[in-house]
Design an enzyme around this catalytic site. Structure first.
Site, PDB file in Angstrom:
ATOM      1  CB  SER A 252      -0.860   0.028   1.270  1.00  0.00           C
ATOM      2  OG  SER A 252      -0.083   0.502   2.370  1.00  0.00           O
ATOM      3  CG  ASP A 253       1.513   5.851  -1.331  1.00  0.00           C
ATOM      4  OD1 ASP A 253       1.356   6.654  -2.260  1.00  0.00           O
ATOM      5  OD2 ASP A 253       2.483   5.901  -0.534  1.00  0.00           O
ATOM      6  CD1 TRP A 254       5.445   4.721   4.582  1.00  0.00           C
ATOM      7  CD2 TRP A 254       5.059   3.696   2.636  1.00  0.00           C
ATOM      8  NE1 TRP A 254       6.428   3.776   4.423  1.00  0.00           N
ATOM      9  CE2 TRP A 254       6.222   3.112   3.257  1.00  0.00           C
ATOM     10  CE3 TRP A 254       4.660   3.173   1.404  1.00  0.00           C
ATOM     11  CZ2 TRP A 254       6.941   2.063   2.683  1.00  0.00           C
ATOM     12  CZ3 TRP A 254       5.381   2.129   0.849  1.00  0.00           C
ATOM     13  CH2 TRP A 254       6.505   1.595   1.467  1.00  0.00           C
ATOM     14  N   GLY A 256      -2.261   4.410   2.931  1.00  0.00           N
ATOM     15  CA  GLY A 256      -3.317   4.284   1.925  1.00  0.00           C
ATOM     16  C   GLY A 256      -4.412   3.307   2.279  1.00  0.00           C
TER      17      GLY A 256
END
Ligand code: GLC
Length: 730
Positions: A252-254, A256
């Site tokens: 996941s994006d940080w 997200g």
């Protein structure tokens, strides 16, 4: 006569399956794990690592930014950086520069170099490359991305990833998907047609995972059709896993991930974030509770753990090949040579009237260099892609190093601009707190007019009695930065007035712009020579000087359109760019040149455009249908260097349907190459197209389809400079 042949899409399957033994190996490990151990692996235990299972010899996956170099070191739970001074690294040209080379071999070399550097810094996964489509010139992260065109992205990202992963470092192609603005990026919902999704926004990612074999992929912050990309069933399960057969690791994006059950049940495998409550992440204790209560099945957890174990196996961190894992290194001298090679080929010559360029060093006894961007270093800025470069040659230094001590070089700043913080910015700590993100957007740019006036007048005075004048302006990472979009294309710090007045007294002044995205140019008609250079890595100043003084013949070509003003861009024309809640891609497939070209909008510089110090001629086109293995169409033509110096040509092939059954862009890039041609030499080039190159995505049939009929095959040096064409019936 030399001849060149290239298939437009090199479909050799590259994804490295780990085989039955490998799958059995990770199944055995999984079978011995407790639920706690499994849960520990699928979320961040520190900002850049997940949990390990020491009992079973399962190490963590160690990740690090960024797209064009290894980010400075952080502690486990502190965004201030370790500042041990051991993390100075090779700063490569940004992805926008790399794409401007149109050179697949350099893309491979850039990826390979970065792989060695990340391994050398002890990393397993590089959070790189970023390949989101440049939907609008104002997106703050465009400098990290490659192009407005999916085919160019595909052809650069595949070799980049293949090169990177040679060093047992996993790429992490990002941000999946339709993450094309920074405004409200954490929550904005994107509405886009299937046709635009499959024709424009997904091809780069599909190529990255299928042909590039990217070991990991990062899901984006934003939503797609109402669901967060980080746990979007359609995106991750239906498309990525089921349609594309992806068995790598989705990170996941940080920050997200926003929902435990959704994340538990879709195939996001690893939740990362920016806060230190690691055990309270959605996929940590809350997910364990959901499993124990039967709300989420343990099979869903196992699938995630296996994708992580499979990635560790591919990285040779576990398994029989672990002893063979590459060690890598960083700051090796050949890394800087590659940085320079990419930088040289990325510089774009946009105007050169009356052969103003190249400058002759022998005739320049006194040179005046004007502009703040001539002397600032850009590496440590821009957000998560920030770097501590071992060194960074600024344009002023590159020019002085090239000329040596017999030329008097006078420098005038010309305008004032804030110097970027010379330390790691702890912006990321609050990067998922929407209020603080909004508060951080105080943009400078209109420095107080009084100081600017004095600096401007000094510079113009100095320019009057010089043999030559070089202006170096543009943007910086106060404007090209993650988490924000620019408010306009206007050059900041009063530069337009300075350039305009400078050209009044020195119409021969060489105008050079350094930046990460297009700017408006009200003075353009007055400039005789104009050069654009994206943030070009640690060797950027040397590359710029080499082009300006003729040591290098420029061969960069625009990978994005430079419109006259932002309002001309499709996402501005339909007033959707920067929407705060729902951003609707009303332009559909008409992104970039597909819009300007089809509508006949006048632009400053078109997609694919770039001048050389020599001239290339195109002739003798022949189009041949080849049967067998799905059939192909071979486009053969002669390419000649009709100038007096060697150069690199970028022949581009555009396909234009004559009577399309649906509304389609006038022409689309489907093949290109980069070819060195000596003065007076003629070479034969064949670029081979396949069915996908003639197709469009049909929403009713839910797939790509080819209209039978006639197509024009165009060959040229930009969308607006078609030199020869032929026709073919499909
Ligand atoms: C950032 C960025 C992403 C980066 C990650 C880790 O917010 O969106 O590109 O890799 O978080 O820093």
């Amino acid at each position: 006569m030399r001849s060149f042949f290239r298939k437009s899409v090199d479909n050799t399957d590259n994804v490295k399956n780990i085989g039955e033994d490998g799958e059995a190996y990770i199944d055995r490990l999984l079978g011995e794990m407790t639920l706690d151990e499994k849960i520990g692996m699928i979320h961040g235990k520190t900002f850049f690592k997940n949990g390990s299972v020491e009992r079973l010899g399962v190490p963590p996956i160690v990740t690090s930014d960024g797209p064009h170099g290894v980010r400075p070191e952080f502690g486990d739970d502190d965004w201030n950086g370790l500042n041990q001074n051991d993390d100075y690294i090779t700063y490569m040209p940004v992805n926008s520069a790399l794409a401007s080379t149109w050179n697949r071999t350099l893309a491979y070399e850039q990826g390979r170099t970065l792989g060695v550097e990340f391994r050398g810094r002890g990393k397993d996964v590089a959070l790189s490359p970023g390949i989101n489509i440049k939907r609008d010139p104002l997106c703050g992260r465009n400098f990290e991305y490659m192009s407005e065109d999916p085919r160019l992205i595909e052809e650069i990202v595949v070799p980049f990833i293949r090169g990177m992963q040679l060093s047992d470092v996993g790429a992490c192609v990002k941000h999946f998907a339709v993450n094309n603005q920074e405004t409200e990026r954490l929550t904005v919902d994107t509405k886009v047609s299937d046709r635009a999704l499959y024709e424009i926004y997904l091809p780069g990612f599909k190529a990255a995972v299928q042909r590039g074999g990217s070991y990991t992929l990062m899901s984006a912050y934003n939503r797609l059709r109402g669901r967060h990309c980080c746990h979007n069933k359609e995106l991750l399960d239906d498309i990525l896993r089921d349609k594309w057969g992806y068995d790598g690791c989705v990170i996941s994006d940080w920050g997200g991930v926003h929902d435990t059950k959704e994340a538990g049940e879709t195939t996001v495998d690893l939740e990362m974030s920016v806060t230190t409550d690691f055990d309270d992440y959605f996929m940590a204790e809350p997910l364990k509770k959901a499993v124990l209560s039967g709300d989420v099945t343990v099979d869903n957890i196992d699938r995630k753990v296996k994708n992580i174990l499979r990635t560790l196996y591919r990285l040779r961190k576990i398994g029989p090949d672990a002893p063979l894992r590459k060690p890598g290194t960083y700051n090796a001298i050949d890394h800087r040579k590659t940085a320079r090679a990419v930088a040289d080929e990325s510089v774009i010559l946009l105007k050169n009237e009356d052969k103003a360029l190249p400058l002759d060093p022998g005739k320049v006894k006194k040179l005046v260099v004007i502009g703040h961007n001539a002397m600032i270093r850009q590496a440590l800025g821009g957000g998560s892609s920030e770097l501590r470069s071992l060194y960074e040659i600024t344009p002023l230094m590159g020019i002085k190093m090239l000329l040596g001590g017999n030329t008097e070089v006078v420098y005038e700043k010309g305008y004032e601009a804030p110097i970027l913080l010379n330390r790691l910015q702890t912006w990321q700590e609050t990067s998922t707190d929407i209020e603080s993100v909004r508060a951080s957007h105080k943009k400078t740019g209109a420095e107080n007019a009084e100081d600017q006036k004095e600096l401007r007048e000094r510079a113009i005075e100095a320019a009057k009695d010089a043999d030559a004048v070089i202006y170096v302006g543009g943007l910086d990472h106060i404007f090209d930065a993650e988490g924000q979009d620019r408010e306009s294309m206007t050059l900041p710090y009063g530069q337009d007035e300075l350039i305009d007045k400078l050209l009044d007294v020195r119409p021969d002044a060489v105008i050079t712009l350094v930046g990460g995205s297009p700017v408006s140019m009200p003075w353009l008609s007055k400039a005789k020579s104009l050069v654009y250079m994206y943030y070009n890595g640690m060797e950027g100043g040397n590359a710029l000087a080499a082009v300006l003084f003729g040591h290098v013949n420029p061969s960069g070509h625009l990978a994005e359109t430079f419109p006259v003003k932002a309002e001309d861009a499709p996402a501005h024309a339909n007033n959707t760019f920067g929407a705060k809640e729902l951003v609707e891609y009303k332009e559909d497939v008409y992104v970039g040149y597909r819009y300007y070209d089809t509508r006949g909008t006048v632009v400053n510089f078109p997609f694919g455009y770039g001048l050389s110090y020599t001239t290339f001629g195109y002739s003798d086109i022949s189009i041949k249908k080849v049967s067998g293995n799905g059939g192909s169409v071979d486009v053969t033509f002669k390419l000649e260097n009709i100038g007096n110096r060697a150069g690199l040509a970028v022949p581009q092939v555009y396909v234009r349907p004559v009577n399309p059954s649906v509304d389609r862009p006038i022409r689309e890039l489907k093949a290109f190459d980069k070819i060195a041609v000596n003065p007076g030499e003629r070479v034969e080039v064949t670029l081979s197209l396949c069915a996908i190159d003639f197709s469009y995505y049909s929403e009713e049939s839910g797939g790509f389809t080819v209209d039978h009929g006639e197509y024009v095959i165009e060959v040229g040096e930009s969308v607006a400079d078609i030199r020869i064409e032929g026709r073919v019936k499909i």
